[in-house]
Write a protein that holds these residues in place. Structure first.
Motif, short mmCIF file in Angstrom:
data_model
loop_
_atom_site.label_atom_id
_atom_site.label_comp_id
_atom_site.label_asym_id
_atom_site.label_seq_id
_atom_site.Cartn_x
_atom_site.Cartn_y
_atom_site.Cartn_z
N LEU A 249 8.47 3.54 -12.52
CA LEU A 249 7.09 3.99 -12.39
C LEU A 249 6.54 3.68 -10.99
N GLY A 250 7.00 2.57 -10.42
CA GLY A 250 6.53 2.23 -9.08
C GLY A 250 6.98 3.22 -8.03
N ALA A 251 8.08 3.89 -8.33
CA ALA A 251 8.59 4.88 -7.37
C ALA A 251 7.78 6.16 -7.34
N SER A 254 1.81 9.23 -4.57
CA SER A 254 1.29 10.42 -3.88
C SER A 254 2.36 11.08 -3.03
N GLY A 255 3.33 10.32 -2.58
CA GLY A 255 4.39 10.90 -1.77
C GLY A 255 5.58 11.37 -2.56
N GLY A 256 5.42 11.44 -3.88
CA GLY A 256 6.53 11.85 -4.74
C GLY A 256 7.29 10.64 -5.25
N PHE A 257 8.58 10.80 -5.42
CA PHE A 257 9.42 9.74 -5.95
C PHE A 257 10.15 9.08 -4.78
N SER A 258 9.89 7.79 -4.56
CA SER A 258 10.47 7.15 -3.37
C SER A 258 11.04 5.78 -3.72
N LEU A 259 12.13 5.43 -3.04
CA LEU A 259 12.75 4.12 -3.22
C LEU A 259 11.84 3.01 -2.69
N LEU A 375 -3.93 2.18 -15.10
CA LEU A 375 -4.62 1.94 -13.83
C LEU A 375 -3.64 1.75 -12.69
N TRP A 376 -2.58 1.05 -12.97
CA TRP A 376 -1.58 0.79 -11.91
C TRP A 376 -0.89 2.08 -11.48
N GLY A 380 -1.25 4.51 -7.64
CA GLY A 380 -0.17 4.95 -6.74
C GLY A 380 -0.41 6.31 -6.13
N PHE A 381 -1.46 7.03 -6.61
CA PHE A 381 -1.71 8.38 -6.07
C PHE A 381 -2.92 8.39 -5.12
#
Length: 381
Positions: A249-251, A254-259, A375-376, A380-381
């Protein structure tokens, strides 16, 4: 470790090591006395005592490195379900017809504590089947109880071995034992021994009279601390799956799916979760007598809240209100759940009280975690 140590080998006909069936061809020709193919004698067995009902294993009263390693494993919950000895009759020293009979569970840790406190004494140990559970817990679950004691007395042919009719039952086993039914079932009188095996020598020397101190259950800081590793182990097994979910979920952001998001946001969330686990599973037990509220869940929530505010004081300006609110909800909820788990290890909770607390606390903990998660993720967005 096997649970077939040939306990009380001659107590029942057809037993694997009955004196009437001495090992023949194919039997172990060397090694420890009593060994047979497919079986292994526990290292704590020092010899075999010939009795009218067959050979009875004599056990050592000193613990070796294997016993201590096993105790360490149990403290961490490793192999817990397999740590048991065979139920039956054991001998400490060279007991005779007048020697006391001490009843215990077949959880090896309980068995080790009992025998290690009996150096220099001659006694019989009647180990009953509790499926590897300690005396106190087994009494609550009903496996350390009247029926099993009556059954085990008959199975080992105890009336043929001793001349008195008294069983010393651990005081902590009393919730599962009806003394009058034991007397009716097998003819033996139940005398409740002290809480701690360490007091048994003094108890026996005083004619089976316990002092007030022997009847008192303590729960010191060290005793609580000893119980925390197994709490951590059990919780962290579950937490592993939660950590994987947080990384995933942390990945997402707003920038999509990121490491990078997985490592930064997911890693931070995992650290917060571990803080909650440590607070509930370690700090709450350590600070138990001094924490307000009666419910363990509330104690955990308060401790978690304190930790959350401490974290916000350091990292709050960088988190933003969504992450900060999520932290204030999640960390107390995790600590509350972990603290509530410790009710099963405490000395002053009851099953009905625990169930009542869980019915109230779990919905609140779940709702707080769910809202914190939403909320978390939104943050992220």
């Amino acid at each position: 470790m096997t649970d077939k140590p040939l306990a009380n080998p001659g107590a029942t006909s057809g037993s694997c090591c009955s004196p009437s069936r001495e090992p023949g061809a194919g039997s172990a020709q060397a090694g420890r006395p009593g060994e047979r193919p497919g079986y292994r004698v526990w290292p704590f067995v020092s010899g075999w005592l010939a009795t009218p009902v067959g050979r009875v294993p004599q056990v050592k009263t000193n613990l070796d490195a294997g016993d201590r390693f096993g105790r360490w494993q149990m403290r961490w919950g490793l192999g817990r379900q397999r740590y048991r000895v065979a139920p039956g009759l054991y001998a400490v020293g060279n007991p005779g017809p007048g020697s006391p009979v001490l009843v215990s569970a077949n959880y090896k840790l309980s068995f080790d504590v009992l025998r290690s406190n009996l150096p220099g004494l001659d006694a019989w140990l009647l180990v009953i089947e509790t499926h590897g559970i300690n005396v106190w817990c087994a009494a609550g679950k009903g496996t350390f109880g009247t029926a099993e004691i009556v059954h085990r007395v008959a199975a080992v042919r105890l009336p043929e071995l001793i001349e008195h009719r008294t069983l010393v039952v651990p005081q902590l086993g009393a919730p599962g034992v009806a003394a009058h039914q034991v007397a009716r079932g097998c003819g033996f009188r139940v005398v409740y021994g002290p809480v701690r095996a360490a007091d048994l020598p003094a108890f026996l020397a005083a004619g089976m009279q316990a002092t007030a101190q022997m009847r008192r259950v303590s729960f010191s800081t060290l005793e609580r601390l000893v119980l925390t590793p197994v709490e951590l182990t059990g919780i962290l097994r579950t937490a592993l799956w939660a950590a994987l979910a947080l990384l995933f979920l942390g990945a997402i952001g707003s920038g999509g799916f990121s490491l990078a998001g997985a490592l930064q946001r997911g890693g931070a969330a995992i650290l917060a979760g571990l803080g909650g686990v440590f607070t509930g599973a370690v700090l709450v037990p350590l600070l138990l007598p001094w924490m307000p509220c009666r419910a363990f869940a509330a104690k955990g929530a308060l401790a978690g809240m304190a930790l959350a505010f401490g974290a916000l004081a350091v990292f709050g300006p960088r988190l933003g209100w969504l992450n900060s609110t999520a932290l204030l909800l999640a960390l107390p909820a995790v600590a509350s759940w972990c603290g509530m788990n410790f009710t099963g290890s405490s000395t002053f909770t009851s099953p009905s009280g625990v169930e009542k607390e869980m019915r109230r606390a779990i919905p609140l903990q779940g709702a707080a975690l769910l809202l914190a998660g939403v909320l978390w993720v939104v943050a992220g967005f």
